[in-house]
Motif scaffolding. Structure first.
Motif, PDB file in Angstrom:
ATOM      1  N   GLN A  52      -7.927  50.498  46.286  1.00 38.93           N
ATOM      2  CA  GLN A  52      -6.443  50.468  46.897  1.00 38.93           C
ATOM      3  C   GLN A  52      -5.214  51.224  46.934  1.00 38.93           C
ATOM      4  O   GLN A  52      -5.365  52.236  47.930  1.00 38.93           O
ATOM      5  CB  GLN A  52      -6.080  48.718  47.676  1.00 38.93           C
ATOM      6  N   PHE A  53      -5.431  51.257  45.859  1.00 37.74           N
ATOM      7  CA  PHE A  53      -4.455  51.646  45.164  1.00 37.74           C
ATOM      8  C   PHE A  53      -4.832  54.134  44.851  1.00 37.74           C
ATOM      9  O   PHE A  53      -3.952  54.283  45.412  1.00 37.74           O
ATOM     10  CB  PHE A  53      -3.957  52.115  43.098  1.00 37.74           C
ATOM     11  N   ILE A  54      -6.133  53.695  44.677  1.00 37.29           N
ATOM     12  CA  ILE A  54      -6.751  54.911  44.836  1.00 37.29           C
ATOM     13  C   ILE A  54      -6.659  55.230  46.088  1.00 37.29           C
ATOM     14  O   ILE A  54      -6.547  57.183  46.208  1.00 37.29           O
ATOM     15  CB  ILE A  54      -7.938  55.624  43.515  1.00 37.29           C
ATOM     16  N   GLU A  55      -7.159  54.608  46.818  1.00 30.82           N
ATOM     17  CA  GLU A  55      -6.944  55.078  47.855  1.00 30.82           C
ATOM     18  C   GLU A  55      -5.926  56.200  48.398  1.00 30.82           C
ATOM     19  O   GLU A  55      -5.708  56.341  49.773  1.00 30.82           O
ATOM     20  CB  GLU A  55      -7.185  54.235  49.354  1.00 30.82           C
ATOM     21  N   GLY A  56      -5.191  54.705  48.308  1.00 30.85           N
ATOM     22  CA  GLY A  56      -3.363  55.547  49.028  1.00 30.85           C
ATOM     23  C   GLY A  56      -3.062  57.002  48.118  1.00 30.85           C
ATOM     24  O   GLY A  56      -2.904  57.672  48.471  1.00 30.85           O
ATOM     25  N   LEU A 100     -10.286  59.252  40.687  1.00 35.07           N
ATOM     26  CA  LEU A 100      -9.837  58.189  38.692  1.00 35.07           C
ATOM     27  C   LEU A 100      -8.858  58.957  38.662  1.00 35.07           C
ATOM     28  O   LEU A 100      -8.087  58.933  37.868  1.00 35.07           O
ATOM     29  CB  LEU A 100     -11.278  58.577  38.140  1.00 35.07           C
ATOM     30  N   GLU A 101      -8.957  60.149  38.454  1.00 33.49           N
ATOM     31  CA  GLU A 101      -8.191  61.710  38.215  1.00 33.49           C
ATOM     32  C   GLU A 101      -6.813  61.471  38.653  1.00 33.49           C
ATOM     33  O   GLU A 101      -5.591  61.119  38.071  1.00 33.49           O
ATOM     34  CB  GLU A 101      -8.828  62.830  38.275  1.00 33.49           C
ATOM     35  N   ARG A 102      -7.199  61.205  40.262  1.00 33.35           N
ATOM     36  CA  ARG A 102      -5.282  60.892  40.860  1.00 33.35           C
ATOM     37  C   ARG A 102      -4.824  59.292  40.468  1.00 33.35           C
ATOM     38  O   ARG A 102      -3.476  59.912  40.435  1.00 33.35           O
ATOM     39  CB  ARG A 102      -6.054  60.240  42.100  1.00 33.35           C
ATOM     40  N   VAL A 103      -5.547  58.291  39.566  1.00 34.62           N
ATOM     41  CA  VAL A 103      -4.540  57.962  39.005  1.00 34.62           C
ATOM     42  C   VAL A 103      -4.977  57.366  37.445  1.00 34.62           C
ATOM     43  O   VAL A 103      -3.869  56.425  37.279  1.00 34.62           O
ATOM     44  CB  VAL A 103      -5.254  56.869  39.530  1.00 34.62           C
ATOM     45  N   GLY A 104      -4.983  58.625  37.288  1.00 33.61           N
ATOM     46  CA  GLY A 104      -4.206  58.751  35.210  1.00 33.61           C
ATOM     47  C   GLY A 104      -4.905  58.750  34.800  1.00 33.61           C
ATOM     48  O   GLY A 104      -5.310  59.328  33.852  1.00 33.61           O
ATOM     49  N   GLY A 105      -6.762  59.077  34.884  1.00 32.56           N
ATOM     50  CA  GLY A 105      -7.990  58.937  34.491  1.00 32.56           C
ATOM     51  C   GLY A 105      -8.608  57.603  34.269  1.00 32.56           C
ATOM     52  O   GLY A 105      -7.719  56.679  33.894  1.00 32.56           O
ATOM     53  N   ARG A 106      -9.518  57.797  33.355  1.00 28.66           N
ATOM     54  CA  ARG A 106     -10.294  56.861  33.093  1.00 28.66           C
ATOM     55  C   ARG A 106      -9.673  55.902  31.881  1.00 28.66           C
ATOM     56  O   ARG A 106      -9.634  54.872  31.980  1.00 28.66           O
ATOM     57  CB  ARG A 106     -11.491  57.142  32.359  1.00 28.66           C
ATOM     58  N   ASP A 107      -9.011  56.936  31.229  1.00 26.00           N
ATOM     59  CA  ASP A 107      -8.773  56.507  30.116  1.00 26.00           C
ATOM     60  C   ASP A 107      -7.412  54.771  30.205  1.00 26.00           C
ATOM     61  O   ASP A 107      -7.212  53.843  29.832  1.00 26.00           O
ATOM     62  CB  ASP A 107      -8.473  57.008  28.975  1.00 26.00           C
ATOM     63  N   ALA A 108      -6.698  55.553  31.263  1.00 23.35           N
ATOM     64  CA  ALA A 108      -5.577  55.157  31.944  1.00 23.35           C
ATOM     65  C   ALA A 108      -5.779  53.795  32.485  1.00 23.35           C
ATOM     66  O   ALA A 108      -5.736  52.874  32.163  1.00 23.35           O
ATOM     67  CB  ALA A 108      -4.280  55.662  32.587  1.00 23.35           C
ATOM     68  N   LEU A 109      -7.331  54.012  33.597  1.00 21.45           N
ATOM     69  CA  LEU A 109      -7.141  52.522  33.426  1.00 21.45           C
ATOM     70  C   LEU A 109      -7.832  51.640  33.059  1.00 21.45           C
ATOM     71  O   LEU A 109      -7.552  50.771  33.348  1.00 21.45           O
ATOM     72  CB  LEU A 109      -8.809  53.420  34.736  1.00 21.45           C
ATOM     73  N   GLU A 110      -8.793  52.071  31.919  1.00 21.80           N
ATOM     74  CA  GLU A 110      -9.704  50.820  31.717  1.00 21.80           C
ATOM     75  C   GLU A 110      -8.087  50.353  30.383  1.00 21.80           C
ATOM     76  O   GLU A 110      -8.166  48.853  30.536  1.00 21.80           O
ATOM     77  CB  GLU A 110     -10.027  51.676  30.008  1.00 21.80           C
ATOM     78  N   VAL A 111      -7.716  50.998  30.549  1.00 24.92           N
ATOM     79  CA  VAL A 111      -5.356  50.095  29.865  1.00 24.92           C
ATOM     80  C   VAL A 111      -5.216  49.150  30.697  1.00 24.92           C
ATOM     81  O   VAL A 111      -5.118  47.838  30.357  1.00 24.92           O
ATOM     82  CB  VAL A 111      -4.986  51.514  28.928  1.00 24.92           C
ATOM     83  N   ARG A 112      -4.902  49.234  31.872  1.00 24.46           N
ATOM     84  CA  ARG A 112      -4.982  48.522  33.076  1.00 24.46           C
ATOM     85  C   ARG A 112      -5.736  47.709  33.477  1.00 24.46           C
ATOM     86  O   ARG A 112      -4.946  46.770  32.938  1.00 24.46           O
ATOM     87  CB  ARG A 112      -4.420  49.503  34.065  1.00 24.46           C
ATOM     88  N   TYR A 133     -15.064  56.392  44.006  1.00 29.15           N
ATOM     89  CA  TYR A 133     -14.188  57.483  44.691  1.00 29.15           C
ATOM     90  C   TYR A 133     -14.351  58.904  43.345  1.00 29.15           C
ATOM     91  O   TYR A 133     -13.268  59.349  43.674  1.00 29.15           O
ATOM     92  CB  TYR A 133     -12.667  57.168  43.764  1.00 29.15           C
ATOM     93  N   GLY A 134     -15.670  58.357  42.558  1.00 31.22           N
ATOM     94  CA  GLY A 134     -15.923  60.170  42.158  1.00 31.22           C
ATOM     95  C   GLY A 134     -14.999  60.872  41.154  1.00 31.22           C
ATOM     96  O   GLY A 134     -13.917  59.535  41.109  1.00 31.22           O
ATOM     97  N   ALA A 135     -14.985  61.096  39.546  1.00 35.06           N
ATOM     98  CA  ALA A 135     -14.713  61.526  38.698  1.00 35.06           C
ATOM     99  C   ALA A 135     -12.219  62.055  39.789  1.00 35.06           C
ATOM    100  O   ALA A 135     -11.900  61.396  39.008  1.00 35.06           O
ATOM    101  CB  ALA A 135     -14.967  62.410  38.137  1.00 35.06           C
ATOM    102  N   TYR A 136     -12.469  62.731  40.437  1.00 29.55           N
ATOM    103  CA  TYR A 136     -11.419  62.835  41.263  1.00 29.55           C
ATOM    104  C   TYR A 136     -10.594  61.983  42.217  1.00 29.55           C
ATOM    105  O   TYR A 136      -9.572  62.195  41.430  1.00 29.55           O
ATOM    106  CB  TYR A 136     -11.994  63.985  42.704  1.00 29.55           C
TER     107      TYR A 136
END
Ligand SMILES: Nc1nc2c(ncn2[C@@H]2O[C@H](COP(=O)(O)OP(=O)(O)O)[C@@H](O)[C@H]2O)c(=O)[nH]1
Ligand SMILES: [Mg+2]
Length: 338
Positions: free
Chosen positions: A329-333, A299-311, A294-297
């Motif tokens: 699926q969440f990012i696609e949404g 990842l940004e849509r769901v709060g960025g890489r750091d937030a994802l790592e925490v999840r 999905y590209g950096a963009y």
């Protein structure tokens, strides 16, 4: 957790649960089927693969196989060294699973290595298994596919070796997926210099200068590496990476290499570094797969890489594959504004 506990039959497929149970019971005959399943791109199979990997993840205490990356330039002798390691470990009753990641083609290197093993260790030895994986079709994103295969092999074998090619980026990539990273240097090839320039001298846990049988050049490379390491900052986990002279061809120094790998495994268990590394590795694999898709963009849509790592760190009961699927699926949404 007992290794023979039947995993919960939650999920869509009894087949993948049965397969997971066999793996967790140490059934080596289940390995090829499981690896085929996680490599299958059809939707129902992908769902079954996620079930299987989720079951393994829930039983992660049973995934005791020590994961070792073997990396270095083409021709440094990685495949020959793996062969020597198998011949060293098998007579001692230790089992070995090997994942050879071939950057160019599906058949050449891995098939050759496979032939060598069949010759050396006998076709009837089920204590060694080799699988080669083509990196070519994966657009550089092999993190999640590697993670799945390593989990499966680690359920059944004492050691999982992952052979990858390269100096530079690939070390950093593979270091996330293994417990111990072994770098194989070609004598006199300036590998140590390249390493220092790339600033990744701190990644390998064990340095091997192979082809020690050629003499002075190998010794010089080993002392270059040692002094380079002496100048680098001490590692946070307290581990000091040894530099070993080895001849994969003659078998000289292979005992010392096994001892160094075992010592690093022990250090990882006692210091908690192995557990922490596996956690970080999962987060890395999920983020790498999502960034690739999905590209950096995205990842940004769901709060960025750091937030994802925490999840990912919080979702301990879910496999990398499930997390990639669910977060994808969440990012696609988010991208389509749903
Ligand atoms: N002299 C010598 N040659 C070796 C040694 N290990 C590997 N080689 C040779 O180096 C070449 C590359 O080996 P290979 O294992 O295919 O390297 P890889 O590309 O790193 O997997 C082969 O011709 C090997 O026979 C060693 O310890 N000594
Ligand atoms: Mg090779």
């Amino acid at each position: 957790m007992p290794t023979d506990a039947a995993p919960a039959s939650r999920g869509s497929s009894g087949g993948s649960s049965a397969l997971a149970a066999r793996l967790l019971a140490g059934d080596r005959a289940a390995v090829p089927e499981a690896l085929n399943l996680v490599d299958d791109t059809r939707a129902p199979q992908r769902e079954q693969a996620r079930d299987l990997l989720d079951t393994l993840q829930r039983n992660r205490e049973s995934l005791r196989g020590h994961r070792v990356g073997i990396t270095g330039a083409p021709g440094a002798g990685k495949s020959t060294l793996l062969d020597a390691l198998v011949r060293n470990l098998r007579p001692r009753g230790r089992s070995v699973g090997i994942l050879a990641i071939d950057p160019s083609s599906q058949r050449t290197g891995g098939a050759l290595l496979g032939d060598r093993f069949r010759v050396r260790s006998g076709a009837n030895d089920d204590g060694v298994y080799l699988r080669s994986m083509a990196a070519r079709d994966r657009l550089g994103g092999i993190a999640d596919a590697t993670a799945a295969s390593v989990e499966i092999l680690g359920a059944v074998f004492d050691y999982v070796f992952v052979e990858t090619v390269g100096v530079g980026q690939s070390e950093s990539e593979i270091s996330h997926g293994v417990d111990t990273l072994v770098f194989v240097a070609q004598p006199g090839a300036g590998d140590s210099l390249q390493f220092m320039k790339a600033g990744i001298l701190e990644l390998p846990d064990v340095f091997v200068v192979n082809k020690a049988d050629i003499g002075a050049v190998a010794e010089r490379t080993a002392s270059e590496l040692s002094s380079g390491l002496g100048l680098s900052t001490p590692r946070a986990d307290g581990w000091e990476a040894p530099v070993l002279l080895v001849s994969a061809r003659d078998g000289a120094g292979v005992d010392a290499l096994v001892d160094a790998v075992d010592a690093h495994a022990q250090h990882g268990l006692e210091s908690g570094a192995r557990e922490a590394g596996r956690r970080a590795g999962r987060a890395h694999a999920v983020c790498a797969a999502l960034a690739q898709r999905y590209g950096a963009y995205g990842l940004e849509r769901v709060g960025g890489r750091d937030a994802l790592e925490v999840r990912v760190r919080e979702a301990e009961e879910e496999s990398v594959a499930s997390l990639v699927h669910r977060l994808g699926q969440f990012i696609e949404g988010a991208l389509t504004g749903r």
